[in-house]
Structure formats: C-alpha cells, structure tokens
Design a protein around this motif. Structure first.
Motif, mmCIF file in Angstrom:
data_model
loop_
_atom_site.group_PDB
_atom_site.id
_atom_site.type_symbol
_atom_site.label_atom_id
_atom_site.label_comp_id
_atom_site.label_asym_id
_atom_site.label_seq_id
_atom_site.Cartn_x
_atom_site.Cartn_y
_atom_site.Cartn_z
ATOM 1 N N CYS A 95 51.405 25.428 89.657
ATOM 2 C CA CYS A 95 51.519 25.130 88.227
ATOM 3 C C CYS A 95 50.190 24.657 87.641
ATOM 4 C CB CYS A 95 52.597 24.069 87.996
ATOM 5 S SG CYS A 95 54.270 24.640 88.367
ATOM 6 N N ASN A 99 48.247 26.562 84.615
ATOM 7 C CA ASN A 99 47.967 25.868 83.357
ATOM 8 C C ASN A 99 46.486 25.911 82.996
ATOM 9 O OD1 ASN A 99 50.663 25.305 83.176
ATOM 10 N ND2 ASN A 99 50.491 23.206 83.905
ATOM 11 N N ASN A 190 52.926 17.998 73.763
ATOM 12 C CA ASN A 190 54.216 18.663 73.894
ATOM 13 C C ASN A 190 55.317 17.794 74.489
ATOM 14 O OD1 ASN A 190 52.628 19.080 76.376
ATOM 15 N ND2 ASN A 190 54.416 20.213 77.105
ATOM 16 N N ASP A 216 56.308 15.617 85.653
ATOM 17 C CA ASP A 216 56.479 16.658 84.637
ATOM 18 C C ASP A 216 55.867 17.981 85.078
ATOM 19 O OD1 ASP A 216 53.871 15.768 84.548
ATOM 20 O OD2 ASP A 216 53.704 15.809 82.375
ATOM 21 N N LEU A 220 53.025 26.068 82.086
ATOM 22 C CA LEU A 220 53.138 25.961 80.627
ATOM 23 C C LEU A 220 52.752 27.228 79.877
ATOM 24 C CD1 LEU A 220 51.625 22.375 80.196
ATOM 25 C CD2 LEU A 220 54.045 23.027 80.162
ATOM 26 N N LEU A 223 55.281 28.275 77.099
ATOM 27 C CA LEU A 223 55.184 27.383 75.946
ATOM 28 C C LEU A 223 53.948 27.719 75.113
ATOM 29 C CD1 LEU A 223 56.026 24.571 74.528
ATOM 30 C CD2 LEU A 223 54.239 23.617 75.972
ATOM 31 N N ASP A 239 44.818 20.681 79.091
ATOM 32 C CA ASP A 239 45.880 20.009 79.845
ATOM 33 C C ASP A 239 45.388 18.634 80.287
ATOM 34 O OD1 ASP A 239 44.104 21.292 81.567
ATOM 35 O OD2 ASP A 239 45.596 21.582 83.145
ATOM 36 N N GLY A 291 52.313 18.549 83.192
ATOM 37 C CA GLY A 291 53.065 19.484 82.363
ATOM 38 C C GLY A 291 52.877 19.192 80.890
ATOM 39 N N LYS A 292 51.724 18.606 80.562
ATOM 40 C CA LYS A 292 51.458 18.235 79.172
ATOM 41 C C LYS A 292 50.112 18.784 78.722
ATOM 42 C CE LYS A 292 55.271 15.951 78.675
ATOM 43 N NZ LYS A 292 55.834 16.368 79.957
ATOM 44 N N LEU A 314 60.041 23.111 77.482
ATOM 45 C CA LEU A 314 58.934 22.259 77.918
ATOM 46 C C LEU A 314 58.198 21.607 76.747
ATOM 47 C CD1 LEU A 314 57.483 24.498 80.773
ATOM 48 C CD2 LEU A 314 58.998 22.516 80.980
ATOM 49 N N GLY A 315 58.739 21.760 75.542
ATOM 50 C CA GLY A 315 58.100 21.163 74.375
ATOM 51 C C GLY A 315 59.056 20.428 73.474
#
Length: 356
Positions: A95, A99, A190, A216, A220, A223, A239, A291-292, A314-315
């Motif tokens: 991930c 990202n 997000n 998280d 992404l 999104l 990120d 994850g942001k 995810l948002g």
C-alpha cells in the motif's frame, strides 16, 4: 526473479523446516524451495513457471495506453512489530508503494519485492506476510512481478525488512506538483489522522487503549482517481507517512514559498489518539499515517473535492483543515482551540522509530 507472463508448468518446491536458515539464502535448492514456497506460490497464484528470469519484461505499448509519463518509486519497510492492528509489514509495503505512485496522479501497475530475512524467522509468519502482500496487490489491481531474497545471520536484521519498487503511468492531462500551490488554495485531508502511529504503539505494548485503534493502512489510488475527476485543478497531493501532517505541510509551504494556516478544531483526530498523545507527551500532528493524503485544491473546487472523497470509503472523514496564503513564506501556523496561534515546525529527528 521474473514472475510475469511465464507458463505455469513445474511443481512448486516446499520448505519442510519451521524457520528460515542461512541455507535458504545460499543460492541452491534450499533457496529455490523457499522462493517457490513463500513468494512464487503467493504472487503467481499458480504452479511455478519453468524459468525465472533475472528481470520482469514489460510491454511498453501496454504501458503507453495509460499515459505518456512513467512514474517510478522505491521504499523500504522496517516496521516493528511485523504484525499490528489493521495490517502487517507486507500490506504496508504494497500500500505504501502504491500510494507513492498515486499521489503523483499515476495509475499503479507493477511492483517488485526484495526481502532481507533474519535467520530463525518462522516460515508460517513469512508465508502469512507474503500472502498479505499478494492480497493487497490483488485488491489494488497491481502485480508483483519481480523480486529478490536475502538471508542474514541472527542479529544482523530484525526478523524481516522489505523493499518494494513501483511502476505506474501518469495520464497526459494530470500535472500535480508541490510547487504549484497558490494563495487561497484549500488544504484538505481524507480522514482521521495518526491512527497508524497509534496502532503501532498499541502493538508494541507501549499503551493500553480501551478501544483498539487499527492502522489506516490502505491503497489510495481509487480515492485519488475520484478526487481528480471531481477536482481536475488539484494542485498537489502528498501522503502523510513518517513525520505526519506537520512535515507534509512544511514541505508544501517551503516548495511554494507560501504560508499555510490550519485550524486545530477542523483537524480530524480520534479521541483515543488525542488522549494518548496527551498522556505520552506526543504531538498528533507528527504521528505517521499510512492511508491519509494532504491535498491542495483551488478555492472553486474545494466543495467538489470534499464531496468526491466523502463518497469514497477511504475518504468518508474528509475535511478542509486550512488554507495557503501570502503570509510569511515557508511558515505553517495553527489556529488553536484556545484562540491563539502557534508555529508548526517540521519534525526534527523521529518521534516514533520503526513506524513503517
């Protein structure tokens, strides 16, 4: 090893001992069996191909269908512990690399996976991590196509280190850049910040939370695709991993030579995360996320961007947290809940080591 487009013919080798030994890094049959058992079986999802080449071979015409620029990134993961609420080092590696491609507007396509394994690493744990990587890649629609395996003696590394490299393609109409931020642009996130840092702390036993906080960790790119369709004028996306929100904002302010001001009351934090930061003397603005994203959007597209993100799983917690302005260049400030302002500096050193 090349795992791409090879005919599945031979049977997979198997490892019949419970833990990795130095022989599994020696280049012989033991190493072949380890690669077959752990990595080929997970990433190919079939019998092993007859031949493993030293490189993956990618069709340039197929890549060109997605855009006119190649995006290329690499990252290493040394998280401790290997397994934590919401994920593990394998999911994190996949991930995180996806990202890094997606925040540049790229469509992620291919990944490599290189591992350094400590002698004595349990095989079941290693298989679990490889399967987690395979599942995360499958869910994201990317392929793990090549890799490398090394084994080192006890004490030379901490169980397992993973390096992943990613390739993606950027469509011609997308041109994101941190230097493109303009005065008046909205600064968006997000969702809830700091969950990954909290999850790692909890997994280490450094704090006891009544409610478990999960990392998280997520890919992404879906999104971000939705965001860019709704707000094509988006200036840049970053990120917020190590160094958290504060570090990303400082990078944005420095690159654009602008001032960025955020509102503490608008910055989304889980109450449990806020509480343990107060107890431990940590600043949640510096907690890692996996994850942001932090996004700069022109004023006319702020509402469209928020609506698009909130419509995506995810948002759902997307928020406008501040704006860029023509104030003191390269400075980030926060309007506090007490009515004052404070400078938000870039993190010096590391608040929490081995976080990703």
């Amino acid at each position: 090893m090349n795992l791409l487009d090879l005919p599945p013919r031979r049977s997979l080798g198997r490892v019949h001992v419970p833990a990795v030994t130095l022989a599994h890094g020696g280049g012989g049959k033991a190493m072949k069996d380890l690669i077959d058992d752990v990595f080929v079986s997970a990433f190919c999802n079939a019998k092993a191909p007859d031949v493993l080449e030293d490189q993956a071979r990618l069709d340039l015409a197929a890549l060109a269908r997605y855009g006119d620029r190649l995006a290329f990134t690499t990252d290493s993961f040394v998280v401790d512990p290997l397994f934590f609420p919401g994920g593990d080092i394998g999911k994190l590696a996949v991930c995180g690399t996806i990202n890094d491609l997606a925040v540049g507007g790229a469509k992620p396509l291919y990944l490599s996976c290189a591992v350094v394994i400590e002698e004595g690493m349990p095989l079941d744990a290693l298989r679990g991590i490889a399967n987690s990587m395979a599942e995360a890649a499958r869910m994201a629609g990317v392929r793990i196509v090549t890799g490398d395996t090394k084994v080192v003696q006890r004490g030379a590394c901490d169980k397992l280190f993973i390096t992943t490299t990613g390739i993606g393609v950027i469509p011609p109409q997308i041109d994101l850049g941190i230097h493109q931020i303009k005065p008046g642009d909205g600064i968006l996130v997000n969702g809830l910040l700091g969950d990954h840092g909290a999850a790692i702390l909890a997994a280490r036993g450094d704090l006891a939370l009544e409610t478990e906080v999960a990392s998280d960790c997520a890919a992404l790119h879906g999104l971000i695709e939705a965001l860019l369709r709704a707000a094509p004028g988006t200036r840049c996306i970053r990120d917020a991993t190590r160094g958290g929100l504060a570090t990303v904002l400082n990078e944005m302010a420095e690159a654009s030579a602008l001032s960025i001001e955020i509102d503490e009351s608008a910055t989304p934090l889980r109450e449990e995360v806020r509480g343990f930061c107060e107890i431990l003397g940590l600043d949640p603005l510096y907690l890692a996320n996996e994850g942001k994203v932090v996004i700069a959007v022109p004023p006319a597209e702020i509402e469209a961007a928020l609506a698009a993100m909130r419509a995506h799983p995810l948002g759902a917690g997307a928020a406008l947290i501040g704006h860029a302005s023509g104030g003191i260049p390269a400075r980030v400030t926060m309007q506090t809940v007490f009515g004052g302002k404070r400078i938000v500096d870039m993190l010096i050193g590391e608040q929490l080591p081995r976080i990703c």
